[in-house]
Each structure stands twice: as C-alpha cells, then as structure tokens.
Write an enzyme that holds these catalytic residues in place. Structure first.
Site, PDB file in Angstrom:
ATOM      1  N   GLY A 194      -0.785   2.507   0.499  1.00  0.00           N
ATOM      2  CA  GLY A 194      -0.965   3.447   1.590  1.00  0.00           C
ATOM      3  C   GLY A 194       0.144   3.320   2.619  1.00  0.00           C
ATOM      4  O   GLY A 194       0.690   2.230   2.817  1.00  0.00           O
ATOM      5  N   SER A 195       0.491   4.426   3.274  1.00  0.00           N
ATOM      6  CA  SER A 195       1.475   4.371   4.347  1.00  0.00           C
ATOM      7  C   SER A 195       0.828   3.817   5.621  1.00  0.00           C
ATOM      8  O   SER A 195      -0.370   3.584   5.680  1.00  0.00           O
ATOM      9  CB  SER A 195       2.054   5.765   4.603  1.00  0.00           C
ATOM     10  OG  SER A 195       2.853   6.159   3.508  1.00  0.00           O
ATOM     11  N   GLY A 196       1.665   3.588   6.629  1.00  0.00           N
ATOM     12  CA  GLY A 196       1.175   3.044   7.885  1.00  0.00           C
ATOM     13  C   GLY A 196       1.472   1.575   8.046  1.00  0.00           C
ATOM     14  O   GLY A 196       1.124   0.976   9.061  1.00  0.00           O
ATOM     15  N   HIS A 197       2.116   0.983   7.026  1.00  0.00           N
ATOM     16  CA  HIS A 197       2.448  -0.448   7.069  1.00  0.00           C
ATOM     17  C   HIS A 197       3.953  -0.673   7.129  1.00  0.00           C
ATOM     18  O   HIS A 197       4.429  -1.755   6.818  1.00  0.00           O
ATOM     19  CB  HIS A 197       1.883  -1.162   5.837  1.00  0.00           C
ATOM     20  CG  HIS A 197       0.434  -0.909   5.600  1.00  0.00           C
ATOM     21  ND1 HIS A 197      -0.520  -1.253   6.530  1.00  0.00           N
ATOM     22  CD2 HIS A 197      -0.229  -0.334   4.567  1.00  0.00           C
ATOM     23  CE1 HIS A 197      -1.716  -0.900   6.063  1.00  0.00           C
ATOM     24  NE2 HIS A 197      -1.562  -0.337   4.880  1.00  0.00           N
ATOM     25  N   ASP A 219      -5.699   0.943  -4.775  1.00  0.00           N
ATOM     26  CA  ASP A 219      -4.368   0.579  -5.273  1.00  0.00           C
ATOM     27  C   ASP A 219      -4.463   0.016  -6.681  1.00  0.00           C
ATOM     28  O   ASP A 219      -3.679   0.379  -7.569  1.00  0.00           O
ATOM     29  CB  ASP A 219      -3.714  -0.480  -4.368  1.00  0.00           C
ATOM     30  CG  ASP A 219      -3.234   0.101  -3.042  1.00  0.00           C
ATOM     31  OD1 ASP A 219      -3.575   1.262  -2.754  1.00  0.00           O
ATOM     32  OD2 ASP A 219      -2.534  -0.610  -2.296  1.00  0.00           O
ATOM     33  N   HIS A 275      -5.792  -2.392   7.749  1.00  0.00           N
ATOM     34  CA  HIS A 275      -6.248  -1.020   7.995  1.00  0.00           C
ATOM     35  C   HIS A 275      -7.207  -0.983   9.166  1.00  0.00           C
ATOM     36  O   HIS A 275      -7.930  -0.015   9.360  1.00  0.00           O
ATOM     37  CB  HIS A 275      -6.936  -0.459   6.763  1.00  0.00           C
ATOM     38  CG  HIS A 275      -6.136  -0.612   5.527  1.00  0.00           C
ATOM     39  ND1 HIS A 275      -6.310  -1.672   4.680  1.00  0.00           N
ATOM     40  CD2 HIS A 275      -5.122   0.113   5.022  1.00  0.00           C
ATOM     41  CE1 HIS A 275      -5.431  -1.582   3.692  1.00  0.00           C
ATOM     42  NE2 HIS A 275      -4.703  -0.507   3.876  1.00  0.00           N
TER      43      HIS A 275
END
Lengths: 336, 336
Positions: free
Chosen positions: A59-62, A115, A224
């Site tokens: 996921g993006s955001g990291h 994932d 998250h």
C-alpha cells in the site's frame, strides 16, 4: 484535512508523476498514463541481465518505502497500491516480469493479509509464465501477534533492511536460492516497534484514523495507524524509547557482545531532531545490555503519511549481513 | 505539546549527541561534554589542508540544515544556536578556526539580524587572529522585504544551494575570493517562497507559534513561523504551488530557454508524497514559461521543527553552477 494534494483520489498517481519527473535518471514509473499497462516503478536503466531481480511493494502512504529504494544495490521494481491498500496482482505480476532476466526474482512482502494474497496470486501467474520466483515475508513488528490487517506479526520498518541486504546479495551474484536464504536470515534477526504521537489522515478519508488525546501516545502502533499494545501518558523520550527497545531486544534475545544495526525511523511528521534524541537513548539502552551498535540509520524511511511518531528497528548482524548492509546502494532514498 | 524529547531545554544538545553517535564516520560534534569548548559540528576527518573552508550556522530547528551538510564537498563546520536563536560569536569563531588551514574561510550566513551580527563579531575575531574570512549573506525569500527577524529579505532554503556550490568550488581548488564570488552568484540567482499548513512548536515554549485555522494556510511563511504575505483559504496543491512559483519566477526574471534547479523543500511535518505533488505542479508551471528544469531536489532539508508545509526554491543555472551542483557530495543529508 489540510494536505498539499489536488484530487485526493489521485494522490498516489500525482505523487508518482512528480517522483518520476524528479528522478528520471534513477527510476521509471510505468503505467501512469493511459492507455498503459499496470502501475509499477522500475529502474531507469531497466533490469540487470543475469542478476536475480528483487521486487517489493504494498500500500502507498509509507514513502519512501518502496519506490524510493529502487536502484543499484536494492530493488529492481516496486509496486504501489492505493493508500494503505495492497497492490493488485496484475501490478505485482508486471513488476515481477520487468525484474526477471532469467536468473529469477525474489518478492519481498510485508506480512499483511492483502499483500500476501495478492503477491501469491502474482507469483503463481509469473511462475505459470515460466519465471522462477521466491517469496520472503517480513514480520518484524513485535507489538502485536495479530491485527486488523494481519495474521501473525506485521511487517514494518525492518523491511528496509531485508530489501537492502537482499539487493546487495543479488548484486554480489548470488543465486535466487541464496538471495532468498539471506533475506530469510534478515527476517529471522530483525525486530521493530513503534510509537504514535498523532494519528495519520488518509487523503480519501479526510480525517485522522483514530483519536489520541493531547497527553497520550500509542505504543506498538502499526504503520496504518492500527492499534498497538496500549496507550500510555506522554512521557520523556527516554521512557518512551525504553518501551520500544526492551521488547525488541528481548524478543531478539540479544546477548552481550552481539553487534547490531540500530535503525530509528520517523513516521512522517516527526522532525529528524527528535529522531536523533530517540536514537541516542536507544543506543544507550542497547549498550547497557553489552550490545555494540555497529551500524546506524536515522530518518523517515517507512512512514505512515503525516503521523508523528517513530519506530526502533534492531537487526542482529554477523559478518556477512554487515558486509551486505555496507555494500554500495544508489537509490532515491538510500545512497552510500 | 507532544515531542520525543527529554528536557526541552536540552533538546538541541540531546539531538546533537545522537547525531554525533549515529554519524561518527562523517562528523564530530565539539563542545558537547563539559568541560569543553564552544559547541559546533566539524568533520570527523578534520579540515582539509590547503582548501578554503566553508562554514555556516544559525538557530537550530531547521535540521538537517546546517549540521547535516558537513562533509566532503559541502561544509567544513556548522554552528548550531538554540532553537530559532543565533549561535553565539564564540561558537562561530571556534568553527571558523577549525575550518581554517591557511587558505581562508567562507562564512555562509542567512540574513537574520542576530545571525549577521554574531557572525560579524566572530569574523572580526578570527581576522584579528590572522585568518582570512569572507562572508556571504543569503536572502532568497521573496515573500517579505523585512520581518520580525530581518532587515531585508530572509535567508531560507536557497541556503542549501549556496552551501553545496560554495563547497564544491572549494574542493575544486578555488581561492577564497573565487569561492566567495561563486557563492555570491548563487545568492544573486536563487529565490524561494514557502507555505505553512500548520504552525510549529518550539520545545521550550510548548505551544504552536501562531494560530492557523483548519481551513487556511499562510503564504510566504518564514522558517521560524514568522508571518508571510497573507493567509488564504486552503486550496488544491496546484493553486498553492502557483502562489509560490509565480513570485519566485517573476522576481528572478526567468526567461524562456533558461535552465534551473527546482528544489521543493518540506517544512518538517509534511510527508514526501505531498512534496512530490508540489514538485510536479511547480515543474509544469516553470515549463509553461519555457524554462527547463535541469536539476531537481525534493525533500525536507531546511525545516521549521514540526511545521507542515513546503517551500519552492529556484536557482538559475549556468554551466559552471550546474557542474558545481553535480560535483560529488558526501554528508549526512546530501550524498551523490
């Protein structure tokens, strides 16, 4: 919500477009424009013939995880999903294909249900096409055994060490089995734990993911914003750092005389000056156990959007892992 | 206030102690332990004989500026003050002395009244001791003409470009006059402007420096949270970026066909994903003017503690400045 974005629904794509333009010498972002194939980030110079490919994603955001680690000595491709959402199997499969020059590909997967599932599907697809693919699942977070997103431990900042060392092993000329084995050895010897001072705000949601009082912090936070071990009153850095270092060191079973990498990671909204305070405290706690901090990394590398907080990652070193950590790397976010 | 600190009054020293321990191969922090001399950050390997020294400094809270830029190809020493407070002349003088091997020293000073005064006193002291010292004052912020802290324009993120290019000129073997001249040329050709989404909190104060509504931003913010040009309602990144790029490009008098460095800087609390959105928008605005973005830098390098926001810096390039920008650099925060 105040964020420097245009359309929150296109936050990932807009950011990747800027990333691609800023770093055209290092990376190429595939699939940004229509009509096009699946979205993933590859190397500007393409895959390296004869070398085992190393691919990761999630996921993006990291950011800068994972796209910031694409380049010489680390990843051949990175697959971004939507914010905090696993990338779809077609994206992962496209990245695996791009990284495969016949020597096989290692997929580095953080242990989240989505994932693991999507990478599994993609790996099967790639294998059906004739590629040799091995997978390593990273589960370094000692905070909780299961979570909203996970069966078993979560994969967090230790992922950086797996990607760096697997990447170096691939450059060294290791076979796929050997790269997978050394990556597995990193997973077996790396542990992390984090703290949140504030919640993060997912752009498409527009409000913080949870409420945290003005005088409390969440120990064992996930990347998250998923719950950790417990909330405690805000305390001096020394006390908070002890709540992170002790479980990590105990879980690793660190003994006096051992050598480690100490990685203090920022969650995205915490200035580096505070990370260095945590680093100094963590280092002292390890030294009090007779452990030698032989290698160090301090910075915001595995983040949770704008969350304020930090995590402590410790990797038990041996001569081989130390050498692979030291090997040259040339990516957007790591370079030595 | 929630910050990862122990004693807010010792935030700078505690952070520098961690910084020194994490980067012992690159830097040495002098004056941390008592009894000791004045506090400054030098190179681990000491000054380079025969090379012009390059020294900078200023109030803390802007990390990695300046200490993160100490090393091969950039600064020989950096002088931290208390948070948002100019370093005392004795500290500056000690750094000038450490950087002087007989070829002279360039002092890079951001244009704040306290910095200018304290560097001036230190430079006179060093000159009285027989050192050759030149000074360049950076005033790249186009937002306001005078401010709480400044007569004339403020020095902000453009300082990074001055330090990088002066450092490269010194490594090239330039004389003090030549290094000072090229630094002056950078100052003449670099402009910046920033935006704050949130105020920052000075540790010893414990509350945000100003109030900003949930739906407004401050255009032209200074790096100490001092007021900018005006408050505007929160808007999409494209609109905000235009409010930064247009004054910068107009003030520089950028013409079609020119080549520039575009540097999008984070204020400390803004994730890199948002900085890349701003970068993409800024790049397009420059390209619409016929300007070529030949070099790029995106990241949180000149910060204001935990402030959320960003600044846009544009440096007009020529062949010489481009070559000096590209020259190798090996510091904690910049490395290529």
């Amino acid at each position: 919500m105040k964020k420097l974005l245009d359309d929150p629904a296109r936050a990932v794509e807009d950011s990747l477009a800027g990333f691609a333009a800023a770093h055209a010498g290092l990376v190429r972002v595939h699939g940004l424009d229509e009509p096009s194939g699946p979205l993933f980030v590859g190397r500007a110079d393409g895959a390296v013939a004869g070398k085992v490919g190393v691919v990761s994603g999630g996921g993006s955001g990291h950011e800068p995880l994972h796209a910031g680690f694409v380049g010489d000595g680390m990843l051949d491709a990175a697959v971004p999903g939507a914010v905090f959402t696993s990338p779809t199997p077609d994206r992962v499969a496209a990245a695996l294909r791009a990284a495969d020059t016949g020597a096989g590909v290692l997929a580095v997967v953080k242990n989240y249900t989505g994932d693991v599932l999507n990478f599994e599907t993609a790996v099967e697809l790639a294998q059906a096409e004739g590629a040799e693919v091995a997978t390593v699942v990273v589960d370094d977070d000692v905070a909780v055994e299961d979570s909203l997103y996970t069966a078993g431990r979560r994969g967090v900042a230790g992922t950086l060490a797996v990607e760096k060392i697997a990447g170096a092993a691939a450059v060294r000329g290791d076979s796929l089995d050997q790269v997978a084995a050394v990556a597995g050895r990193v997973v077996a010897n790396v542990r992390s734990m984090g703290v949140a001072l504030t919640a993060c705000t997912v752009p498409a949601v527009g409000r913080p993911g949870f409420d945290l009082g003005d005088d409390e912090v969440e120990i064992g936070i996930g990347i998250h914003g998923e719950p950790g071990r417990r909330r405690v009153p805000m305390a001096p850095a020394s006390e908070i750092t002890r709540l992170l270092v002790d479980p990590v060191a105990d879980d690793l079973g660190l003994a006096a005389g051992e050598r480690v990498l100490l990685f203090v990671n920022g969650m995205g909204g915490t200035p580096s000056s505070e990370l260095y305070v945590v680093y100094g405290r963590a280092r002292r706690l390890l030294e009090e156990r007779g452990v030698t901090v032989a290698r160090s990394l301090v910075g915001s590398y595995v983040t949770s959007l704008d969350m304020q907080g930090a995590s402590v990652t410790v990797l038990r070193l041996d001569e081989e892992l130390e050498g692979l950590w030291d090997a040259p790397v040339r990516t957007v976010a790591l370079h030595w």
